[in-house]
Design a protein around this motif. Structure first.
Motif, PDB file in Angstrom:
ATOM      1  N   LEU A 116      65.316 -95.133 -93.980  1.00 35.89           N
ATOM      2  CA  LEU A 116      65.420 -96.503 -94.504  1.00 35.89           C
ATOM      3  C   LEU A 116      66.549 -97.268 -93.809  1.00 35.89           C
ATOM      4  N   ARG A 117      67.680 -96.597 -93.576  1.00 36.18           N
ATOM      5  CA  ARG A 117      68.781 -97.260 -92.859  1.00 36.18           C
ATOM      6  C   ARG A 117      68.375 -97.600 -91.434  1.00 36.18           C
ATOM      7  N   TRP A 118      67.634 -96.698 -90.783  1.00 35.28           N
ATOM      8  CA  TRP A 118      67.171 -96.953 -89.417  1.00 35.28           C
ATOM      9  C   TRP A 118      66.220 -98.144 -89.401  1.00 35.28           C
ATOM     10  N   ARG A 119      65.323 -98.219 -90.398  1.00 31.99           N
ATOM     11  CA  ARG A 119      64.406 -99.352 -90.498  1.00 31.99           C
ATOM     12  C   ARG A 119      65.165-100.660 -90.661  1.00 31.99           C
ATOM     13  N   ASP A 120      66.161-100.670 -91.549  1.00 33.55           N
ATOM     14  CA  ASP A 120      66.947-101.872 -91.783  1.00 33.55           C
ATOM     15  C   ASP A 120      67.703-102.290 -90.527  1.00 33.55           C
ATOM     16  N   LEU A 121      68.256-101.315 -89.813  1.00 31.24           N
ATOM     17  CA  LEU A 121      68.984-101.604 -88.581  1.00 31.24           C
ATOM     18  C   LEU A 121      68.049-102.198 -87.525  1.00 31.24           C
ATOM     19  N   ALA A 122      66.858-101.643 -87.384  1.00 33.32           N
ATOM     20  CA  ALA A 122      65.886-102.156 -86.408  1.00 33.32           C
ATOM     21  C   ALA A 122      65.484-103.581 -86.761  1.00 33.32           C
ATOM     22  N   GLN A 123      65.331-103.873 -88.041  1.00 29.95           N
ATOM     23  CA  GLN A 123      64.965-105.225 -88.445  1.00 29.95           C
ATOM     24  C   GLN A 123      66.100-106.214 -88.181  1.00 29.95           C
ATOM     25  N   LYS A 124      67.346-105.794 -88.387  1.00 27.86           N
ATOM     26  CA  LYS A 124      68.482-106.673 -88.111  1.00 27.86           C
ATOM     27  C   LYS A 124      68.594-106.975 -86.626  1.00 27.86           C
ATOM     28  N   MET A 125      68.373-105.954 -85.801  1.00 26.62           N
ATOM     29  CA  MET A 125      68.540-106.137 -84.358  1.00 26.62           C
ATOM     30  C   MET A 125      67.370-106.883 -83.722  1.00 26.62           C
ATOM     31  N   HIS A 126      66.157-106.663 -84.221  1.00 23.02           N
ATOM     32  CA  HIS A 126      64.973-107.235 -83.582  1.00 23.02           C
ATOM     33  C   HIS A 126      64.294-108.314 -84.402  1.00 23.02           C
ATOM     34  N   GLY A 127      64.830-108.636 -85.539  1.00 24.62           N
ATOM     35  CA  GLY A 127      64.227-109.672 -86.369  1.00 24.62           C
ATOM     36  C   GLY A 127      63.318-109.073 -87.419  1.00 24.62           C
ATOM     37  N   ARG A 128      62.968-109.891 -88.397  1.00 19.04           N
ATOM     38  CA  ARG A 128      62.178-109.433 -89.546  1.00 19.04           C
ATOM     39  C   ARG A 128      60.761-109.030 -89.151  1.00 19.04           C
ATOM     40  N   ASP A 129      60.222-109.610 -88.107  1.00 20.28           N
ATOM     41  CA  ASP A 129      58.838-109.317 -87.747  1.00 20.28           C
ATOM     42  C   ASP A 129      58.731-108.213 -86.695  1.00 20.28           C
ATOM     43  N   PHE A 130      59.795-107.410 -86.533  1.00 22.76           N
ATOM     44  CA  PHE A 130      59.786-106.346 -85.526  1.00 22.76           C
ATOM     45  C   PHE A 130      58.607-105.404 -85.721  1.00 22.76           C
ATOM     46  N   TRP A 131      58.419-104.865 -86.919  1.00 21.26           N
ATOM     47  CA  TRP A 131      57.350-103.885 -87.141  1.00 21.26           C
ATOM     48  C   TRP A 131      55.976-104.534 -87.079  1.00 21.26           C
ATOM     49  N   SER A 132      55.887-105.778 -87.509  1.00 25.44           N
ATOM     50  CA  SER A 132      54.597-106.481 -87.393  1.00 25.44           C
ATOM     51  C   SER A 132      54.217-106.631 -85.936  1.00 25.44           C
ATOM     52  N   ALA A 133      55.186-106.966 -85.098  1.00 21.20           N
ATOM     53  CA  ALA A 133      54.903-107.115 -83.671  1.00 21.20           C
ATOM     54  C   ALA A 133      54.456-105.790 -83.060  1.00 21.20           C
ATOM     55  N   VAL A 134      55.016-104.695 -83.538  1.00 17.94           N
ATOM     56  CA  VAL A 134      54.652-103.381 -83.012  1.00 17.94           C
ATOM     57  C   VAL A 134      53.260-102.984 -83.489  1.00 17.94           C
ATOM     58  N   PHE A 135      53.016-103.045 -84.797  1.00 13.02           N
ATOM     59  CA  PHE A 135      51.777-102.495 -85.350  1.00 13.02           C
ATOM     60  C   PHE A 135      50.600-103.467 -85.335  1.00 13.02           C
ATOM     61  N   ASP A 136      50.856-104.752 -85.171  1.00 15.13           N
ATOM     62  CA  ASP A 136      49.757-105.716 -85.160  1.00 15.13           C
ATOM     63  C   ASP A 136      49.312-106.104 -83.753  1.00 15.13           C
ATOM     64  N   SER A 137      49.921-105.517 -82.736  1.00 11.55           N
ATOM     65  CA  SER A 137      49.526-105.863 -81.365  1.00 11.55           C
ATOM     66  C   SER A 137      48.144-105.289 -81.054  1.00 11.55           C
ATOM     67  N   PRO A 138      47.363-105.951 -80.195  1.00 10.66           N
ATOM     68  CA  PRO A 138      46.030-105.446 -79.846  1.00 10.66           C
ATOM     69  C   PRO A 138      46.074-104.054 -79.206  1.00 10.66           C
ATOM     70  N   GLN A 139      47.110-103.794 -78.399  1.00  9.99           N
ATOM     71  CA  GLN A 139      47.215-102.485 -77.758  1.00  9.99           C
ATOM     72  C   GLN A 139      47.399-101.378 -78.791  1.00  9.99           C
ATOM     73  N   THR A 140      48.245-101.616 -79.790  1.00  9.98           N
ATOM     74  CA  THR A 140      48.475-100.616 -80.826  1.00  9.98           C
ATOM     75  C   THR A 140      47.216-100.402 -81.648  1.00  9.98           C
ATOM     76  N   LYS A 141      46.512-101.479 -81.973  1.00 10.04           N
ATOM     77  CA  LYS A 141      45.276-101.346 -82.748  1.00 10.04           C
ATOM     78  C   LYS A 141      44.224-100.566 -81.968  1.00 10.04           C
ATOM     79  N   ASP A 142      44.093-100.836 -80.661  1.00  9.31           N
ATOM     80  CA  ASP A 142      43.142-100.090 -79.835  1.00  9.31           C
ATOM     81  C   ASP A 142      43.513 -98.613 -79.774  1.00  9.31           C
ATOM     82  N   PHE A 143      44.799 -98.348 -79.573  1.00  9.96           N
ATOM     83  CA  PHE A 143      45.266 -96.966 -79.505  1.00  9.96           C
ATOM     84  C   PHE A 143      44.991 -96.232 -80.814  1.00  9.96           C
ATOM     85  N   MET A 144      45.351 -96.843 -81.928  1.00  9.69           N
ATOM     86  CA  MET A 144      45.168 -96.197 -83.226  1.00  9.69           C
ATOM     87  C   MET A 144      43.684 -95.968 -83.521  1.00  9.69           C
ATOM     88  N   SER A 145      42.852 -96.919 -83.142  1.00 12.71           N
ATOM     89  CA  SER A 145      41.416 -96.778 -83.367  1.00 12.71           C
ATOM     90  C   SER A 145      40.858 -95.591 -82.589  1.00 12.71           C
TER      91      SER A 145
END
Length: 148
Positions: free
Chosen positions: A5-34
């Motif tokens: 949880l601390r690592w998640r909070d730190l990543a959000q502070k450094m990269h902005g609130r939409d950091f994880w959305s940018a990672v998991f909502d990208s077309p490349q990530t969706k194609d890979f996961m599929s």
């Protein structure tokens, strides 16, 4: 869990609130996961098959236990063997309590190592397996192509 949880909070502070959305909502990530999840999807690899090759033929063994031959269609096109069919539940009037086996329509294309002859193809059930024998095209030769 606290460290995660601390690592998640730190990543959000450094990269902005939409950091994880940018990672998991990208077309490349969706194609890979599929494509990654399809490797674990039992239905996408149903029925399971083994391909063997010897000098004169290719043999494909396909697991389809409990299926009647009337419920299966095979088609050979070039270097692909397609199998379609339906797996019917053995007790259709009973209520399912637990189901681990696959039931319903299926379709799968099996890549063969090379183009095969269409004449002489045979298929039969052997010990719960569908055995498909495909003669290799031994007459196929390389063709020279002139470049203009």
């Amino acid at each position: 869990m606290d460290k995660l949880l601390r690592w998640r909070d730190l990543a959000q502070k450094m990269h902005g609130r939409d950091f994880w959305s940018a990672v998991f909502d990208s077309p490349q990530t969706k194609d890979f996961m599929s494509s990654f999840l399809k490797t674990f999807d039992a239905e996408s690899n149903y029925p399971r098959a083994d391909v063997y090759q010897k000098e004169t033929e290719i043999v494909v063994l396909i697991e389809i236990p409990g299926i009647r031959k009337e419920d299966v269609q095979l088609t050979v096109t070039g270097d692909r063997l397609q199998i379609k069919g339906t797996v019917h539940p053995p007790y259709p009037k009973h209520t399912n309590v637990t189901t681990e086996r696959f039931y319903g329509p299926f379709e799968r294309t099996i890549q063969l190592p090379e183009i095969v002859q269409k004449e002489g193809v045979s298929a039969k059930f052997v010990n719960g397996l569908l055995e498909v024998r495909l003669p290799r095209d031994l007459k196929a030769t390389a063709t020279s192509i002139n470049i203009e």
